[in-house]
Design a protein around this motif. Structure first.
Motif, PDB file in Angstrom:
ATOM      1  N   GLU A 248       0.536  -1.159   0.114  1.00  0.00           N
ATOM      2  CA  GLU A 248       0.289  -0.189   0.034  1.00  0.00           C
ATOM      3  C   GLU A 248       0.694   1.260   0.430  1.00  0.00           C
ATOM      4  N   ASN A 249       1.748   0.872   0.752  1.00  0.00           N
ATOM      5  CA  ASN A 249       3.057   2.230   0.237  1.00  0.00           C
ATOM      6  C   ASN A 249       3.784   2.347  -0.800  1.00  0.00           C
ATOM      7  N   ILE A 250       3.444   1.376  -1.936  1.00  0.00           N
ATOM      8  CA  ILE A 250       4.418   1.015  -2.616  1.00  0.00           C
ATOM      9  C   ILE A 250       3.405   2.565  -3.427  1.00  0.00           C
ATOM     10  N   ARG A 251       2.311   1.494  -3.261  1.00  0.00           N
ATOM     11  CA  ARG A 251       0.906   2.667  -4.785  1.00  0.00           C
ATOM     12  C   ARG A 251       0.155   3.724  -3.818  1.00  0.00           C
ATOM     13  N   LYS A 252       1.186   3.819  -3.204  1.00  0.00           N
ATOM     14  CA  LYS A 252       0.450   5.648  -2.561  1.00  0.00           C
ATOM     15  C   LYS A 252       1.958   6.268  -3.195  1.00  0.00           C
ATOM     16  N   VAL A 253       3.512   6.356  -2.818  1.00  0.00           N
ATOM     17  CA  VAL A 253       4.479   6.913  -3.250  1.00  0.00           C
ATOM     18  C   VAL A 253       3.623   7.009  -5.071  1.00  0.00           C
ATOM     19  N   GLU A 254       3.626   5.841  -5.545  1.00  0.00           N
ATOM     20  CA  GLU A 254       3.473   5.692  -7.255  1.00  0.00           C
ATOM     21  C   GLU A 254       2.317   7.275  -7.276  1.00  0.00           C
ATOM     22  N   GLN A 255       1.470   7.128  -7.031  1.00  0.00           N
ATOM     23  CA  GLN A 255       0.326   8.190  -7.182  1.00  0.00           C
ATOM     24  C   GLN A 255       0.681   9.458  -6.856  1.00  0.00           C
ATOM     25  N   GLN A 256       2.067   9.890  -6.407  1.00  0.00           N
ATOM     26  CA  GLN A 256       3.308  11.061  -6.402  1.00  0.00           C
ATOM     27  C   GLN A 256       3.541  11.150  -7.626  1.00  0.00           C
ATOM     28  N   GLY A 257       3.459   9.919  -8.386  1.00  0.00           N
ATOM     29  CA  GLY A 257       3.822  10.717  -9.819  1.00  0.00           C
ATOM     30  C   GLY A 257       5.204  10.726  -9.916  1.00  0.00           C
ATOM     31  N   VAL A 258       6.462   9.780  -9.093  1.00  0.00           N
ATOM     32  CA  VAL A 258       7.429   9.492  -8.944  1.00  0.00           C
ATOM     33  C   VAL A 258       7.872   8.481 -10.259  1.00  0.00           C
ATOM     34  N   ASP A 259       8.854   8.984 -10.765  1.00  0.00           N
ATOM     35  CA  ASP A 259       9.626   8.256 -12.585  1.00  0.00           C
ATOM     36  C   ASP A 259       9.813   6.673 -12.073  1.00  0.00           C
ATOM     37  N   MET A 260      10.529   5.635 -11.276  1.00  0.00           N
ATOM     38  CA  MET A 260      10.938   5.003 -10.547  1.00  0.00           C
ATOM     39  C   MET A 260      10.952   4.507  -9.296  1.00  0.00           C
ATOM     40  N   ILE A 261      10.187   3.512  -8.580  1.00  0.00           N
ATOM     41  CA  ILE A 261      10.427   2.943  -7.181  1.00  0.00           C
ATOM     42  C   ILE A 261      11.947   1.689  -7.317  1.00  0.00           C
ATOM     43  N   GLY A 262      12.965   1.555  -6.178  1.00  0.00           N
ATOM     44  CA  GLY A 262      13.684   0.972  -6.501  1.00  0.00           C
ATOM     45  C   GLY A 262      13.164  -0.173  -5.227  1.00  0.00           C
ATOM     46  N   PHE A 263      13.956  -1.301  -5.181  1.00  0.00           N
ATOM     47  CA  PHE A 263      13.631  -2.069  -4.246  1.00  0.00           C
ATOM     48  C   PHE A 263      14.868  -2.552  -4.030  1.00  0.00           C
ATOM     49  N   ILE A 264      15.271  -3.273  -2.966  1.00  0.00           N
ATOM     50  CA  ILE A 264      16.535  -3.803  -2.753  1.00  0.00           C
ATOM     51  C   ILE A 264      17.025  -5.393  -2.309  1.00  0.00           C
ATOM     52  N   PHE A 265      17.547  -5.846  -3.407  1.00  0.00           N
ATOM     53  CA  PHE A 265      17.681  -7.057  -2.991  1.00  0.00           C
ATOM     54  C   PHE A 265      19.057  -7.821  -2.113  1.00  0.00           C
ATOM     55  N   TYR A 266      19.175  -6.949  -1.314  1.00  0.00           N
ATOM     56  CA  TYR A 266      20.703  -7.164  -0.628  1.00  0.00           C
ATOM     57  C   TYR A 266      20.915  -7.833   0.861  1.00  0.00           C
ATOM     58  N   PRO A 267      20.622  -8.617   1.309  1.00  0.00           N
ATOM     59  CA  PRO A 267      20.099  -9.547   2.541  1.00  0.00           C
ATOM     60  C   PRO A 267      20.211  -8.456   3.741  1.00  0.00           C
ATOM     61  N   LYS A 268      22.192  -7.464   3.728  1.00  0.00           N
ATOM     62  CA  LYS A 268      21.970  -6.966   4.443  1.00  0.00           C
ATOM     63  C   LYS A 268      21.366  -5.693   4.998  1.00  0.00           C
ATOM     64  N   SER A 269      20.825  -5.547   4.143  1.00  0.00           N
ATOM     65  CA  SER A 269      20.154  -4.012   4.279  1.00  0.00           C
ATOM     66  C   SER A 269      18.813  -3.946   4.931  1.00  0.00           C
ATOM     67  N   PRO A 270      18.242  -2.656   5.609  1.00  0.00           N
ATOM     68  CA  PRO A 270      17.132  -3.482   6.093  1.00  0.00           C
ATOM     69  C   PRO A 270      15.344  -3.125   6.134  1.00  0.00           C
ATOM     70  N   ARG A 271      16.225  -2.576   4.580  1.00  0.00           N
ATOM     71  CA  ARG A 271      14.861  -2.911   3.432  1.00  0.00           C
ATOM     72  C   ARG A 271      15.560  -3.591   2.507  1.00  0.00           C
ATOM     73  N   CYS A 272      15.880  -4.616   3.244  1.00  0.00           N
ATOM     74  CA  CYS A 272      16.018  -6.174   2.278  1.00  0.00           C
ATOM     75  C   CYS A 272      14.256  -6.517   1.539  1.00  0.00           C
ATOM     76  N   LEU A 273      14.402  -6.431   0.056  1.00  0.00           N
ATOM     77  CA  LEU A 273      12.672  -6.983  -0.201  1.00  0.00           C
ATOM     78  C   LEU A 273      12.814  -8.635  -0.204  1.00  0.00           C
ATOM     79  N   CYS A 274      12.320  -9.595   1.142  1.00  0.00           N
ATOM     80  CA  CYS A 274      12.403 -10.748   0.695  1.00  0.00           C
ATOM     81  C   CYS A 274      11.303 -11.615   0.245  1.00  0.00           C
ATOM     82  N   GLU A 275      10.108 -10.559  -0.174  1.00  0.00           N
ATOM     83  CA  GLU A 275       9.573 -11.473  -0.403  1.00  0.00           C
ATOM     84  C   GLU A 275       8.590 -10.512  -1.757  1.00  0.00           C
TER      85      GLU A 275
END
Length: 205
Positions: A14-41
């Protein structure tokens, strides 16, 4: 021309959807296991309009192809010590690349020309012991030592009060900005209102 806006390190549908609605150009997903923002699923929503960027650190090519296919990635952002040859092989396989470089001194830009012709964008970030995510800004005037030809994104410590500095920044190859930790309520969760207000100020005359 307005700079490209990339919001990095997102994790929740839902956070992704709302940020996209702000008209941003790119949304980044981190696939680095040591990052606190790592996307696991795979989240329940992935961007339909903003370009999808997968962020990797010294990952195997097989793994990158797998993620690119599974998440429908438009760009692969490489944040480690990936060689020009490695980037060329991904580029030749049809992937679009963003290569990150950590900058604190003019000499940090000496490695950049070896990647010309294989990356769609460079990303200049603050030098840290980790791979990005410092929340600190480097001295953008160092980029006057960079003379192209690949367009670049500015990253590292951009915050809600950076709009004025971004509007005043001049460089012939400046393409956009990458925002992350300074616009969060928690790691991987963005403050939509903060982003909205920032973009409004950035786009104001």
């Amino acid at each position: 021309m307005a700079p490209l806006i990339k919001v990095c390190g997102m994790t929740e549908a839902e956070n992704i959807r709302k940020v996209e609605q702000q008209g941003v150009d790119m949304i980044g997903f981190i696939f680095y296991p040591k990052s606190p923002r790592c996307l696991c699923e795979i989240p329940g929503y992935l961007p339909a309009y903003a370009k999808r960027v997968g962020v990797f650190v010294n990952e195997s090519k097989e793994s990158i192809f797998m993620y690119a296919d599974r998440f429908g990635l438009d760009y692969i952002q490489l944040h480690g010590n990936e060689s020009p040859e490695y980037c060329r092989s991904l580029h030749n396989a049809g992937l679009h690349l963003i290569k990150a470089f950590s900058v604190s001194l003019p000499k940090d830009l000496l490695a950049v020309p070896a990647y010309n012709g294989v990356c769609d964008y460079y990303l200049f970030d603050t030098k840290t012991p980790q791979y990005g995510g410092s929340g600190n800004q480097f001295d953008w005037s160092l980029l006057h030592h960079y003379n192209g030809p690949t367009p670049f994104l500015l990253s590292g410590g951009i915050n809600p009060y950076s709009a004025k500095a971004i509007k005043e920044f001049r460089h012939p190859y400046f393409a956009g900005i990458d925002i992350n930790s300074r616009f969060e309520t928690a790691p991987g969760i963005k403050d939509v209102e903060r982003i909205s207000n920032f973009l409004e100020e950035l786009n104001s005359k």
